[in-house]
Write a protein that holds these residues in place. Sequence first.
Motif, PDB file in Angstrom:
ATOM      1  N   THR A  26      -3.040 -11.815  -2.862  1.00 30.81           N
ATOM      2  CA  THR A  26      -3.817 -10.615  -3.163  1.00 30.81           C
ATOM      3  C   THR A  26      -3.016  -9.414  -2.702  1.00 30.81           C
ATOM      4  O   THR A  26      -2.557  -9.360  -1.560  1.00 30.81           O
ATOM      5  CB  THR A  26      -5.181 -10.660  -2.442  1.00 30.81           C
ATOM      6  OG1 THR A  26      -5.849 -11.854  -2.837  1.00 30.81           O
ATOM      7  CG2 THR A  26      -6.019  -9.463  -2.805  1.00 30.81           C
ATOM      8  N   GLN A  27      -2.846  -8.468  -3.611  1.00 30.16           N
ATOM      9  CA  GLN A  27      -2.017  -7.299  -3.346  1.00 30.16           C
ATOM     10  C   GLN A  27      -2.873  -6.036  -3.448  1.00 30.16           C
ATOM     11  O   GLN A  27      -3.551  -5.828  -4.446  1.00 30.16           O
ATOM     12  CB  GLN A  27      -0.905  -7.273  -4.398  1.00 30.16           C
ATOM     13  CG  GLN A  27       0.229  -6.366  -4.135  1.00 30.16           C
ATOM     14  CD  GLN A  27       1.267  -6.510  -5.246  1.00 30.16           C
ATOM     15  OE1 GLN A  27       0.969  -6.210  -6.400  1.00 30.16           O
ATOM     16  NE2 GLN A  27       2.459  -6.956  -4.889  1.00 30.16           N
ATOM     17  N   VAL A  37      -5.508   8.758  -3.384  1.00 34.84           N
ATOM     18  CA  VAL A  37      -5.357   8.312  -2.001  1.00 34.84           C
ATOM     19  C   VAL A  37      -6.734   8.131  -1.363  1.00 34.84           C
ATOM     20  O   VAL A  37      -7.027   7.093  -0.760  1.00 34.84           O
ATOM     21  CB  VAL A  37      -4.503   9.310  -1.182  1.00 34.84           C
ATOM     22  CG1 VAL A  37      -4.478   8.922   0.283  1.00 34.84           C
ATOM     23  CG2 VAL A  37      -3.104   9.388  -1.750  1.00 34.84           C
ATOM     24  N   LEU A  38      -7.600   9.131  -1.490  1.00 36.38           N
ATOM     25  CA  LEU A  38      -8.946   9.048  -0.905  1.00 36.38           C
ATOM     26  C   LEU A  38      -9.782   7.976  -1.595  1.00 36.38           C
ATOM     27  O   LEU A  38     -10.518   7.234  -0.941  1.00 36.38           O
ATOM     28  CB  LEU A  38      -9.639  10.411  -0.985  1.00 36.38           C
ATOM     29  CG  LEU A  38      -8.987  11.514  -0.149  1.00 36.38           C
ATOM     30  CD1 LEU A  38      -9.675  12.840  -0.406  1.00 36.38           C
ATOM     31  CD2 LEU A  38      -9.024  11.155   1.325  1.00 36.38           C
ATOM     32  N   ARG A  43     -12.515   2.718  -1.668  1.00 39.31           N
ATOM     33  CA  ARG A  43     -12.688   1.508  -2.470  1.00 39.31           C
ATOM     34  C   ARG A  43     -11.321   0.963  -2.869  1.00 39.31           C
ATOM     35  O   ARG A  43     -10.816   1.259  -3.948  1.00 39.31           O
ATOM     36  CB  ARG A  43     -13.498   1.834  -3.731  1.00 39.31           C
ATOM     37  CG  ARG A  43     -14.816   1.115  -3.740  1.00 39.31           C
ATOM     38  CD  ARG A  43     -15.641   1.409  -4.982  1.00 39.31           C
ATOM     39  NE  ARG A  43     -16.069   2.809  -4.988  1.00 39.31           N
ATOM     40  CZ  ARG A  43     -15.979   3.613  -6.028  1.00 39.31           C
ATOM     41  NH1 ARG A  43     -15.520   3.178  -7.165  1.00 39.31           N
ATOM     42  NH2 ARG A  43     -16.369   4.862  -5.956  1.00 39.31           N
ATOM     43  N   PRO A  44     -10.697   0.164  -1.986  1.00 40.61           N
ATOM     44  CA  PRO A  44      -9.353  -0.328  -2.313  1.00 40.61           C
ATOM     45  C   PRO A  44      -9.386  -1.244  -3.549  1.00 40.61           C
ATOM     46  O   PRO A  44     -10.295  -2.038  -3.709  1.00 40.61           O
ATOM     47  CB  PRO A  44      -8.925  -1.098  -1.073  1.00 40.61           C
ATOM     48  CG  PRO A  44     -10.104  -1.197  -0.198  1.00 40.61           C
ATOM     49  CD  PRO A  44     -11.177  -0.307  -0.715  1.00 40.61           C
ATOM     50  N   GLU A  45      -8.379  -1.086  -4.385  1.00 42.89           N
ATOM     51  CA  GLU A  45      -8.259  -1.937  -5.563  1.00 42.89           C
ATOM     52  C   GLU A  45      -7.308  -3.079  -5.223  1.00 42.89           C
ATOM     53  O   GLU A  45      -6.246  -2.870  -4.653  1.00 42.89           O
ATOM     54  CB  GLU A  45      -7.715  -1.117  -6.732  1.00 42.89           C
ATOM     55  CG  GLU A  45      -7.676  -1.887  -8.034  1.00 42.89           C
ATOM     56  CD  GLU A  45      -7.166  -1.028  -9.162  1.00 42.89           C
ATOM     57  OE1 GLU A  45      -6.302  -1.509  -9.910  1.00 42.89           O
ATOM     58  OE2 GLU A  45      -7.617   0.122  -9.288  1.00 42.89           O
ATOM     59  N   LYS A  46      -7.712  -4.292  -5.562  1.00 37.99           N
ATOM     60  CA  LYS A  46      -6.899  -5.476  -5.279  1.00 37.99           C
ATOM     61  C   LYS A  46      -6.417  -6.083  -6.585  1.00 37.99           C
ATOM     62  O   LYS A  46      -7.130  -6.100  -7.577  1.00 37.99           O
ATOM     63  CB  LYS A  46      -7.720  -6.530  -4.523  1.00 37.99           C
ATOM     64  CG  LYS A  46      -8.381  -6.036  -3.253  1.00 37.99           C
ATOM     65  CD  LYS A  46      -7.454  -6.135  -2.108  1.00 37.99           C
ATOM     66  CE  LYS A  46      -8.227  -5.751  -0.846  1.00 37.99           C
ATOM     67  NZ  LYS A  46      -7.444  -5.737   0.297  1.00 37.99           N
ATOM     68  N   LYS A  47      -5.206  -6.578  -6.548  1.00 41.15           N
ATOM     69  CA  LYS A  47      -4.618  -7.238  -7.709  1.00 41.15           C
ATOM     70  C   LYS A  47      -4.246  -8.659  -7.299  1.00 41.15           C
ATOM     71  O   LYS A  47      -3.695  -8.873  -6.225  1.00 41.15           O
ATOM     72  CB  LYS A  47      -3.368  -6.469  -8.152  1.00 41.15           C
ATOM     73  CG  LYS A  47      -2.634  -7.073  -9.307  1.00 41.15           C
ATOM     74  CD  LYS A  47      -1.399  -6.221  -9.628  1.00 41.15           C
ATOM     75  CE  LYS A  47      -0.550  -6.867 -10.695  1.00 41.15           C
ATOM     76  NZ  LYS A  47       0.694  -6.124 -10.914  1.00 41.15           N
TER      77      LYS A  47
END
Length: 160
Positions: A26-27, A37-38, A43-47
Amino acid sequence: MLKKGSTATSPSDIAVDVRSVVKVFTQSQRENAGNGVLKRLARPEKKRVYALDNVTFQIRRGEFVAYAGPNGAGKSTTMKFLCGMLLPTDGKVSVLGLSPEKNRISLMKRLGVLFGNRTELWWDHPVMQSFAWKKAVWQIPENVYCLLYTSPSPRDRQKS
């Protein structure tokens, strides 16, 4: 017409058994400027990145194999599975009849692995020339170095 012999093997004939192995990393995705950035902090996006996807192979005792592919193909990831340094997301791995996940220490007493970097890889030189260079750099005594090339394989020992 060429006829193939039986491919049936007993479990003791298999040195490496890799079955349906998958590895997913997971990246976290980032943006370096502006509102992104904010947004990514809140809400970080994961790939999901598939390093290996349904890899299956067996290596019999005494066989010599090459495991080659382009950068990012999963070669080092596979080797890390075989020595218990990394666990697959899914699938099964067995080396010398042992599970690298459960028996890592006893397995590594019978196995060795060395990860090199690009300066160690001589793609344009014969393998024997690379080995001779490493013998000199690592100061491997001649009698030890010769054992690697004069010892009969397990298959040859069975024939005698």
